[in-house]
Each structure stands twice: as C-alpha cells, then as structure tokens.
Write a protein that holds these residues in place. Structure first.
Motif, PDB file in Angstrom:
ATOM      1  N   LEU A  52      30.252  49.642  35.748  1.00 20.05           N
ATOM      2  CA  LEU A  52      31.713  49.725  35.639  1.00 20.05           C
ATOM      3  C   LEU A  52      32.405  49.405  36.959  1.00 20.05           C
ATOM      4  O   LEU A  52      33.519  49.879  37.227  1.00 20.05           O
ATOM      5  CB  LEU A  52      32.181  51.091  35.122  1.00 20.05           C
ATOM      6  N   TRP A  53      31.734  48.605  37.778  1.00 22.31           N
ATOM      7  CA  TRP A  53      32.417  47.979  38.916  1.00 22.31           C
ATOM      8  C   TRP A  53      33.732  47.396  38.399  1.00 22.31           C
ATOM      9  O   TRP A  53      34.791  47.545  39.015  1.00 22.31           O
ATOM     10  CB  TRP A  53      31.474  46.898  39.437  1.00 22.31           C
ATOM     11  N   HIS A  54      33.634  46.727  37.261  1.00 21.66           N
ATOM     12  CA  HIS A  54      34.828  46.330  36.506  1.00 21.66           C
ATOM     13  C   HIS A  54      34.660  46.856  35.079  1.00 21.66           C
ATOM     14  O   HIS A  54      33.724  46.467  34.397  1.00 21.66           O
ATOM     15  CB  HIS A  54      34.968  44.811  36.440  1.00 21.66           C
ATOM     16  N   ALA A  55      35.566  47.734  34.644  1.00 22.92           N
ATOM     17  CA  ALA A  55      35.495  48.217  33.260  1.00 22.92           C
ATOM     18  C   ALA A  55      35.734  47.070  32.283  1.00 22.92           C
ATOM     19  O   ALA A  55      35.233  47.081  31.166  1.00 22.92           O
ATOM     20  CB  ALA A  55      36.523  49.324  33.032  1.00 22.92           C
ATOM     21  N   TYR A  56      36.505  46.099  32.733  1.00 24.64           N
ATOM     22  CA  TYR A  56      36.645  44.844  31.985  1.00 24.64           C
ATOM     23  C   TYR A  56      36.137  43.752  32.923  1.00 24.64           C
ATOM     24  O   TYR A  56      36.725  43.501  33.975  1.00 24.64           O
ATOM     25  CB  TYR A  56      38.107  44.598  31.598  1.00 24.64           C
ATOM     26  N   GLY A  57      35.024  43.122  32.559  1.00 26.34           N
ATOM     27  CA  GLY A  57      34.305  42.234  33.468  1.00 26.34           C
ATOM     28  C   GLY A  57      35.070  40.984  33.883  1.00 26.34           C
ATOM     29  O   GLY A  57      35.952  40.516  33.174  1.00 26.34           O
ATOM     30  N   GLN A  58      34.692  40.478  35.058  1.00 28.75           N
ATOM     31  CA  GLN A  58      35.314  39.279  35.621  1.00 28.75           C
ATOM     32  C   GLN A  58      34.221  38.317  36.092  1.00 28.75           C
ATOM     33  O   GLN A  58      33.105  38.736  36.380  1.00 28.75           O
ATOM     34  CB  GLN A  58      36.208  39.667  36.815  1.00 28.75           C
ATOM     35  N   PRO A  59      34.540  37.031  36.222  1.00 27.06           N
ATOM     36  CA  PRO A  59      33.532  36.079  36.696  1.00 27.06           C
ATOM     37  C   PRO A  59      33.102  36.379  38.131  1.00 27.06           C
ATOM     38  O   PRO A  59      33.806  37.037  38.894  1.00 27.06           O
ATOM     39  CB  PRO A  59      34.262  34.732  36.618  1.00 27.06           C
ATOM     40  N   ASP A  60      31.933  35.857  38.490  1.00 20.99           N
ATOM     41  CA  ASP A  60      31.434  35.990  39.845  1.00 20.99           C
ATOM     42  C   ASP A  60      32.355  35.235  40.814  1.00 20.99           C
ATOM     43  O   ASP A  60      32.955  34.214  40.471  1.00 20.99           O
ATOM     44  CB  ASP A  60      30.023  35.409  39.926  1.00 20.99           C
ATOM     45  N   GLU A  63      32.303  31.506  41.222  1.00 20.61           N
ATOM     46  CA  GLU A  63      32.815  30.669  40.127  1.00 20.61           C
ATOM     47  C   GLU A  63      34.343  30.597  40.151  1.00 20.61           C
ATOM     48  O   GLU A  63      34.959  30.233  39.142  1.00 20.61           O
ATOM     49  CB  GLU A  63      32.322  31.210  38.782  1.00 20.61           C
ATOM     50  N   PRO A  95      35.409  30.510  26.760  1.00 15.65           N
ATOM     51  CA  PRO A  95      35.796  31.870  27.158  1.00 15.65           C
ATOM     52  C   PRO A  95      37.311  32.002  27.117  1.00 15.65           C
ATOM     53  O   PRO A  95      38.033  31.097  27.540  1.00 15.65           O
ATOM     54  CB  PRO A  95      35.249  32.009  28.578  1.00 15.65           C
ATOM     55  N   GLY A  97      39.574  33.497  28.706  1.00 10.40           N
ATOM     56  CA  GLY A  97      40.327  33.339  29.952  1.00 10.40           C
ATOM     57  C   GLY A  97      40.538  31.899  30.363  1.00 10.40           C
ATOM     58  O   GLY A  97      41.356  31.614  31.248  1.00 10.40           O
TER      59      GLY A  97
END
Lengths: 416, 416
Positions: A52-60, A63, A95, A97
């Motif tokens: 849960l570094w990000h509760a809603y994930g993000q790209p690396d 990228e 994706p 986004g």
C-alpha cells in the motif's frame, strides 16, 4: 556464480527454435558496455517499499514518458484532444489512464448523486433516472475499441506525423460495462414515429449527436464502468453513451438527456463538423461506422532498430463492421505480402493484436499492414482512398500506413 | 422541459420487458427526497477542466473509497498483502491500480536498464538477458486471473470476513504480455536431467519457488506488461514469472534468476509455507493449481439492498484447470439452484462474469454460487471441503460462499 556470458547464444538458438515458425535470427545480445555485476543487486540488499505504498497503484517512475500527449496547442484548453501512446503499449487493453481524450468544452466535475438521465420526446412514459436507478438494471460488459473519426486525419495531407501517437493515437480499447439502451427504451415505450435519438452531454458544450434508433435497439450501451472501475472524469463520469464500432464522437460523454424524434436533430456535430466533404462539393453525413484499419505499432516511426537480425513485427487491427478476419504484412512497401498471426481472442469490434516474424537484412525496407474484416472489406491504400474520397475530408482516414526503415535503423513516416 | 416524472414506470416496464427472460420486477425508482432541478446543471454552465488535466488519468474524486486495503496490521510493513475491492468492480478486467499485492520484503525499486535475468544450472548454454534482449523475442498476450492460494483462507475458521474485499480480494484478472519461457529454454538448451526450475526474485526476500519443468515448457510466461502497459513496481517491474492457473506465490515477481535442476529446491515458500496440512499430520506439497471457485460480488456482504424487487445477481467464477463451464446460483442457501448467464468471452484460466435475475420478496435469503469447470470439477460446499482436507490448512480454500440477506436488506457472511 558459475556463469559464462555467451553473447552469441541467442542468435544460434533462436534461429533453430524459430526455424519451424519460418522466422529468422535474433541478433546477438547487444554489447551494452559495462555489464552489471552478477552479485546480488543493491535493491535486493534492503527492504523495499511497504504494501500500500500506493493504495491506488501508479506506474513506475521509469515509465514517466508513457503519457497521453496533445497535438499542438488548442485555441481553448478544454477544446482539444490527447492521444494514446500506442508506441509503448502491448496487447489489446488500453490502460484507462492512457485512453485518449477529445473534449469540446473541457471535463465537467459531476456529482454522481446529483446526476440524472432524462429520456423523453416520442416516448410513452418520459423518465428521469438517477445513477442508483441505472445500476439496478441488468448490465453487460463488452470489450470494444473506441476511435475518433478524426484519427489519422493528419495523413490526408501526406505523411505528416513523426509519432504513431500523433498519427493513430485517437484509438483505445477497453472493457465497458453498462445497461443496454434497449432496456431503457422498453421502459419508456417508444412511439412508432420515433426514428432518431438525440444524445446530449452535461459538459459545457452540451455535446449532442443524433443516433438512428436502430442502433439504439441493436447494441448501444449506457456505460458507467471502464476496465472494471467507474468511468474516469475525462471519459464521461458517471455515465456515457457507447456505440460499438461507431465514431467516438457519437458516444456522448457525461450523458444527461436522450430525446426521441422523427428526424435527425442536425446538431453542429453532424452538420458543420463530422461530415466528409467529397470532390464534387457534396458531403457525406452520418458516416458513423469506423471501417477496417490496421497499423504496425512496432517497429514504428517512434522506434529505431538496433541492428540487423530478428524483429517481431506487432500491430493492431480493428473494424467497426465486426471481427478482423486476417492481416497481411509487407516489408517491401506492398510488393509482397504474407499473413500475420492474429492473437486471440479475436473479439467483435475490439482491437486485435497481430504479429509477424521479420529478419531485417540491414537494407532499406517499408513496413505495411493490411487488414481484411469478416465482411470481406479490405483496408485501402492511400491512393485508393483518395481516388474515392478526394482530399477535402478531415475524418475517416483508414489507409494502409507505411513505416520506412533506413539502413541506420531509423524509421520515417512515408506514404508510398 | 415537458417532463413528468413517472416513478412507477420502471416497475411496470421492466416487469414486462424481462418477462421473456424469466426475471421479475424492478422496484419503483427510489424516492431520493429533493429531486435535482431539471434545468441545466451547474457543471454545464461553465467550462470544464482542460485536456491533459492528468497526462496519466486518475479516478474521479467521488471514487476515492475504491482502493486496495490491507488485512489487519503486518509485523513488517513490507511483508503483508493488499486486497482488490471486488465489491466495487465490474466486468472481468481488474484495473491495474487495484490489482492485489503480496510482498515478503516490500517493493524493490529496480532500474530496468540494470536489471538482468540469469538462466543457468542444468542447461547447455547459460545466459544473461537484459530487458532490451528480452523484448526482442516473440511475445504473447493472454488474459488470465491471478489468485493467491491464501485467498479466502480466513474462511477456514468460519465466516470471518465482513467484506468480500477481505474474503476474496487476493484475486485479480489482467491481460499479461511477455515471452514464453519455452522460448528461453530453447535458447539455453535444457539438459535431459533437468526436471525443476528455481525462480528467484530480486526483492529483499529473494522470493524463490521450484517449478516443474513441464509447466515451464507448457505455458509459463516471462511477463513485462500488464493491461497494456509495463508492469507496476508492486507487480514485479520490470519482469515477473507468470504461471497461468497456478497459485500466485509461484509467479515470482522482480524475476532475476532461473536455475534448472534435477529436483525441487525446497525453498522456504514450499516447505514451511504454501503447503497444506492434512488431518492425518501429513502435508500436501506443490499444490500449484487453483481449483474452481466462484463468488457473488453483488449483492455481497458489503452491500445493503434498497427494498424488495428486482436485483441482478452478479459474480465471478474461475478455474486453474481451464475454462468455466457453468455457474449455478441459489437464493435459498442451496436448497434449489438455477443456471446463471455466463458473459463472454469465456477465456482459459480467466475470470468469467456470471449474472442471474433475482426478485427479492423482502424475506430472509441466502445467496450462493457454484461453478463447474470444463473438467467436470464442481465447487465444493464448506462441509465437503473440510471433510476432505480438515481444518489445518491455510491455503486453497475454494468452497461455496454464502451471503445471508436479512429482512432489512443488510447482508451478512454466513456459512451454511
């Protein structure tokens, strides 16, 4: 670690392995200068970021270049488009986004609890539906492409784009979930005189299009979810129309009103815009269907080849008329063609990924793809398209695209 | 605007429309108190946000509750899991930002230019591959589910979860793109004595599992992209193993090493963990395949019914053994069953969405789903599963799930 790096291995093995596929050699692994030490890397020697570094994930972070981009500067920041980076994408799902945008008065901020869909006009029982009402109806999910009819429009004037994101990026493919419009038509009871449906958005442009009622009955969807989650603001949150296989402009976002009428409503978007001017001074109108089209996404104008040897050509094909039947590729500018592999599932009015093996001999080459759909329609060359339609059109350009490979591995957009 | 709100309309129409489907009535549109004015809403009266408000799109602010969540507090923040909010999702594709996580030493930050995959052991030609090397090989894209074998494990001890996110959220489904492991095995040349492959991650846990070489040849993938874009950090960026239909733990993330050997390597993750203790004191080991399972995602324990009337029951079914063949649903705790609609495409080892019409009469009800896969395997009841496996297991719980509906519309997790 008892490893001897064997740079020549990939060439020999892939040669042998792919011989049965009719393919050619993969080049030797690139000499990348300093080889990272084979001992345990730094990131293995320390604990990583927490769950849960990000509760809603993000790209690396590496990228960060893979983003939507605009085409030039718009007169109004809300009346413009952004394009999908096809050169960086894989498979058929876009994706969310990175799904392209086209707005006419920006992205409205809608409170879903306050949003309503009004259905009126030539109906027996006018209706107002909240989002809570809408999600109670039976739902369906479908994977379909969405393409702006202006996609690739810059190519009408010659090989104008130096990026496939600019030439073909008004194109995406998602899983869409919503209620069949036919379900709602049954609720309101359609007057026999009704032949068209006006769809109106809640954005500042009140974007409006007239839809033949046959499409409304056949497969039109009132969509609230995209790739599993609720629509994003820029894609119509909380509700949009979705018309499988038709030009994106007609799939009205932020849908607030459907009015049934006996004739088309002749909105701006189907009179001064989104018509196709022909050589004789007349114009095609209500050309909704996106005809079959394909494009090689790798190698494309955005890429540079790393030396002769094996490459897998990969691209996308689609048709608003149903399923892709076959794709052929050429590496010599259309002098010869061979059939590409279609990657399943090949779905109705969805992007289809195709692949073909290619052994680059280091000489000049022109890469092309040509789709045939299940109706027998064959993607035209640019010359065939212009012979039929002239040069007054902005929309519905679906010709074969050519990527010209130079001996240094650079690639140019070239109409041949 | 000449609209007369007709609150009773949906009930009558949907009744009639759905009669042919064997369904029942939709309730009257909810009386939501103050009805928003039908005049043009505030967000239509002003320009919206510009195109590229987000170059990489994000969910609407009203959807901020739809996030991954953990299950309790971990001893170490990097050794825990986060779960997918199935109660809020639609269709079969899981948006990548909501795909569940399970880490053993956190999420490493890997420079893809420095990352290498080493292939060694019982091979003829050991090999070191950079990411640039790997993406040159022929690729495939496949839609498959990914499930942790610990998913629903809390249910071994009774109906322990008050959210489907907690009970079933270690489950996602994406389009995965990468290179067949068989392609790489052909490159390195497999020693005839090789029977197992050790896969090792580059995270701080150096997560390792032994994989039978038959799986490596059959359908194992070296995956670099997920739902069209490069992997996210928490899902293995820039490279992971992916084993279709097998427990997620074996699909090693941040893959840095494959070692071929004659016997399993007996790592921690297949000896002290990820084995299934049986009633007789013995343990099952290397139980890779995720057996058939299904769950109703709406209405589920997270939801509350808004009064009697029509509801569409919707859920997910999957099997590590191939395709879902049929799903049956019960609304009376298993006393009677009827077949649900399977929404296509029904793909090999992918989530399959099922739907069934339900007319809630306002009385107590127990909702269940039961999947049968193409091998003929039928999802067991909890009692059947426990009779076979006892109560010493943590993993591979795949019993029928029961959601108990009370007369006030609230829903509880109840084992029946």
């Amino acid at each position: 670690m008892p490893i001897s790096r064997s740079a020549a291995t990939p060439r020999r093995r892939f040669l042998r392995a792919s011989a049965a596929l009719g393919a050619a050699a993969l080049p030797a692994a690139r000499a990348t200068g300093a080889e990272p030490a084979l001992e345990v890397p730094a990131w293995t020697r320390t604990p990583g970021e927490p769950v849960l570094w990000h509760a809603y994930g993000q790209p690396d972070a590496h990228e960060a270049h893979v983003v939507r981009r605009t085409r030039g500067t718009a007169v109004l920041p809300g009346a413009a488009s952004s394009l999908t980076p096809l050169q960086n994408l894989h498979g058929i799902i876009t994706p969310t986004g990175l799904v392209f945008e086209r707005h006419h008065a920006g992205i409205p901020q809608i409170d879903p609890a306050q949003h309503r869909l009004v259905v009126h006009g030539l109906v027996q029982r006018p209706l107002i539906l909240s989002m809570d009402d809408l999600v109670r109806f039976p739902a369906v999910s479908r994977i379909h492409f969405l393409e702006c009819s202006g996609n690739t429009g810059v190519e009408w004037r010659g090989a104008a784009s130096t990026s496939i994101q600019q030439s073909h990026g008004l194109l995406s493919c998602c899983e869409w979930t919503g209620v069949r419009l036919s379900t709602i038509l049954q609720e309101v009871g359609v007057d026999p005189a009704a032949a068209w449906v006006l769809a109106e958005g809640a954005d500042g442009a009140a974007m409006s299009r007239s839809i033949p009622i046959a499409k409304a009955w056949e497969d039109a969807l009132l969509v609230y979810a995209q790739n599993g989650e609720m629509l994003r603001p820029e894609h119509g949150y909380p509700l949009r129309l979705f018309l499988p296989g038709w030009e994106g402009n007609a799939s009205i976002k932020w849908l607030r009103r459907l009015k049934l009428g006996a004739a088309p409503f002749m909105t701006r978007e189907e009179t001064s815009k989104y018509t196709d001017s022909l050589p004789d001074g007349k114009a095609r109108q209500f050309t909704f269907t996106m005809e079959a089209k394909s494009v090689i996404t790798y190698p494309a104008v955005d890429h540079r080849l790393r030396g002769r040897g094996y490459y897998e050509i990969s691209g996308l094909a689609w048709t608003g008329q149903g399923r892709v039947k076959r794709v052929d590729v050429s590496t010599d500018g259309g002098a010869s063609w061979r059939e590409a592999r279609l990657e399943g599932p090949v779905l109705d009015r969805a992007l289809t990924r195709f692949r073909a093996d290619w052994q680059w001999d280091g000489g000049p080459a022109v890469l092309q793809s040509r789709v045939t759909d299940e109706t027998g329609y064959v993607q035209p060359t640019g010359r065939q398209l212009i012979a039929q339609r002239g040069l007054n059109s902005l929309y519905h350009y679906n010709a074969i695209q050519s990527w010209k490979v130079a001996t240094d591995g650079s690639i140019a957009n070239a109409q041949v």
